[in-house]
Scaffold this active site. Structure first.
Site, PDB file in Angstrom:
ATOM      1  N   ASN A  32      12.326  39.907  68.742  1.00 25.10           N
ATOM      2  CA  ASN A  32      12.535  38.487  68.982  1.00 25.10           C
ATOM      3  C   ASN A  32      13.763  38.235  69.840  1.00 25.10           C
ATOM      4  O   ASN A  32      13.661  38.078  71.052  1.00 25.10           O
ATOM      5  CB  ASN A  32      12.635  37.741  67.654  1.00 25.10           C
ATOM      6  CG  ASN A  32      12.367  36.254  67.808  1.00 25.10           C
ATOM      7  OD1 ASN A  32      12.956  35.607  68.656  1.00 25.10           O
ATOM      8  ND2 ASN A  32      11.470  35.715  67.006  1.00 25.10           N
ATOM      9  N   ASP A  33      14.932  38.211  69.244  1.00 22.49           N
ATOM     10  CA  ASP A  33      16.145  37.811  69.964  1.00 22.49           C
ATOM     11  C   ASP A  33      16.468  38.715  71.150  1.00 22.49           C
ATOM     12  O   ASP A  33      17.053  38.262  72.132  1.00 22.49           O
ATOM     13  CB  ASP A  33      17.345  37.789  69.008  1.00 22.49           C
ATOM     14  CG  ASP A  33      17.116  36.829  67.859  1.00 22.49           C
ATOM     15  OD1 ASP A  33      16.898  35.636  68.117  1.00 22.49           O
ATOM     16  OD2 ASP A  33      17.123  37.286  66.705  1.00 22.49           O
TER      17      ASP A  33
END
Length: 474
Positions: A399-400
């Site tokens: 994700n990040d």
């Protein structure tokens, strides 16, 4: 032959094995053998420690047999539990196990400090030994309680990021209170007075509380850095207590672990474009808006078979693994799919972000377990420029580390963090279980881009469908 000579020689050999093992751990190709070499060094150090029993004074001689029995029982329980849990643990639970074992190391150092301080042995050896015993006890206790909180967070037993009003003030009071009681213990030793047991007890209780209060406010996205930091703390505590016991093996092993952990912590913090102080004292990952206003576009879903066919006819594919891959235990199916693409002539590579997963090196270990060759696994700085010339990039459970907001959205908590340039590929696919924001709670701009399609579902089931789709092409 003199017993002390045997002890010193054995510790010297153990130290060489530690250092050589660490050197071999610097490469994925030799890391496994490096762990075994360092393990043999530790086994030698443990066995040789029994030789100290032959040098005990006459007053301790009657208790020698009982002490040896207790040590053997402790070793049996520890080895048995470690062997069983190590064989049983799933790859998804590996970060929790690392945090737990690291906490045990810090706790062991704190226990040594407690014994030396309660018995008065440390104080009787003067100022330097007293200072080292106190510092080792403080750092070891913080590493113990902090690592246990990290374990609880990673294991889902502590799902909330707990912050009290005036959290930093409370932490400061605990910190300076712990230093004050430690200074009082040292002062009593210098003055030749007996240290009150209550004072020592308060010192350790404050140290344990400090570790808890330092760790509970930290968001889950920062856990890899926290684990690495507490690993460094444990090494430092062990080294200090090695000086207290005048044990060369503890000094060398602790120094090696402490220095390696410190370097790794700094490298990981740099990979997030943040300082260690920011990790410990900020409120990252707890913002309600996350700077998400103004995100344009919409998420576009695609069938796994369509994504697989697109990759089958591509020239170059880059795969970005994340924690979702570990949760689904999909690494073996993923590599099976990769081999099908390679058979077709597709150039397939893996891109690893330094803080992907839940602990340092988590993704590397995951891929190694599946048998993925080391020569197609690349770190961020070695592969990031290649995304612009890549036909398809597929993100599985990350994700990040692929969020373009880190480049330009100054209001985002992850602004400035180096990311993998997945958005620069001609086509990006994101395998994700749902539309959630991920571990840090920050919305990912990548999911809304025109060249990105979402493949929803459990990673292992998705990979099975992709394999079937490719095989159907003949």
């Amino acid at each position: 032959m003199d017993t002390q000579f045997i002890i010193d020689a054995a510790y010297f050999i153990a130290a060489l094995l530690f250092i050589y093992g660490l050197k071999r751990m610097s490469s994925p190709v030799t890391a496994r053998s490096g762990i075994l070499v360092a393990g043999w060094g530790m086994a030698l150090a443990v066995v040789v420690a029994f030789l100290y029993g032959f040098d005990v004074n006459e007053r301790a001689q009657p208790y020698l047999t009982m002490n040896i029995i207790l040590v053997l029982v402790a070793l049996g329980v520890g080895v048995g539990w470690a062997w069983y849990s190590g064989k049983k643990v799933a790859m998804t639970d590996m970060p929790q196990m690392v945090a737990l074992y690291n906490g045990m190391g810090g706790g062991a150092a704190a226990a040594i400090a407690a014994i030396e301080l309660y018995s008065g042995n440390a104080q009787s050896h003067g100022l330097v030994v007293s200072v080292l015993a106190v510092l080792g006890g403080l750092i070891g206790a913080v590493a113990l309680s902090g690592s246990l909180v990290a374990w609880a967070k990673l294991d889902g037993r502590l799902n909330r990021t707990l912050r009290l009003p005036m959290q930093q003030l409370i932490n400061a009071v605990l910190f300076f209170g712990t230093l004050a009681t430690g200074a009082a213990i040292i002062s009593a030793a210098v003055g030749g007075a007996a240290t009150p047991m209550l004072l020592i007890t308060v010192f350790f209780l404050l140290s344990l509380a400090l570790g808890v209060m330092m760790t509970t406010p930290i968001g889950g996205a920062d856990m890899p850095v926290v684990i690495s930091l507490y690993n460094a703390f444990t090494g430092l505590a062990v080294a200090f207590e090695g000086f207290v016991l005048q044990n060369p093996a503890m000094i060398i092993a602790g120094t090696v672990v402490g220095s390696a952990g410190t370097l790794l912590t700094l490298m990981m913090a740099k990979a997030m474009n943040r300082s260690v102080a920011n990790v410990l004292f900020s409120q990252f990952g707890d913002s309600s808006d996350g700077g998400e206003e103004g995100i344009e576009g919409s998420m576009k879903a695609i069938d796994p078979s369509d994504a697989a066919i697109s990759m089958f006819y591509a020239s170059r594919v880059i795969i970005v693994p994340g924690y979702g891959l570990a949760v689904a235990q999909a690494q073996h199916k993923l590599y099976e799919f990769v081999k099908l693409l390679q058979k077709q002539g597709v150039d397939v590579r893996f891109a690893i972000h330094p803080v992907a997963g839940r602990m340092p090196g988590h993704m590397n270990v995951l891929l190694a377990e599946a048998g993925v060759p080391y020569d197609i696994i690349f770190d961020l700085e070695d592969i990031n420029e290649e995304f612009a010339q890549t036909d398809v990039a597929i993100v599985i459970g990350a994700n990040d580390v692929v969020n373009p907001a880190a480049r330009h959205r100054k209001s985002s908590p992850i602004y400035g963090m180096p990311i993998l340039n997945v958005d620069q590929a001609q086509q990006a696919y994101v395998v994700k279980r749902g539309q959630g924001k991920g571990y840090s709670g920050v919305e990912n701009e990548l999911f809304f881009l025109d060249n990105t399609s979402m493949v929803y579902g459990d990673a292992q089931k998705v990979m099975v469908q992709m394999i079937e789709a490719v095989k159907s092409l003949g």
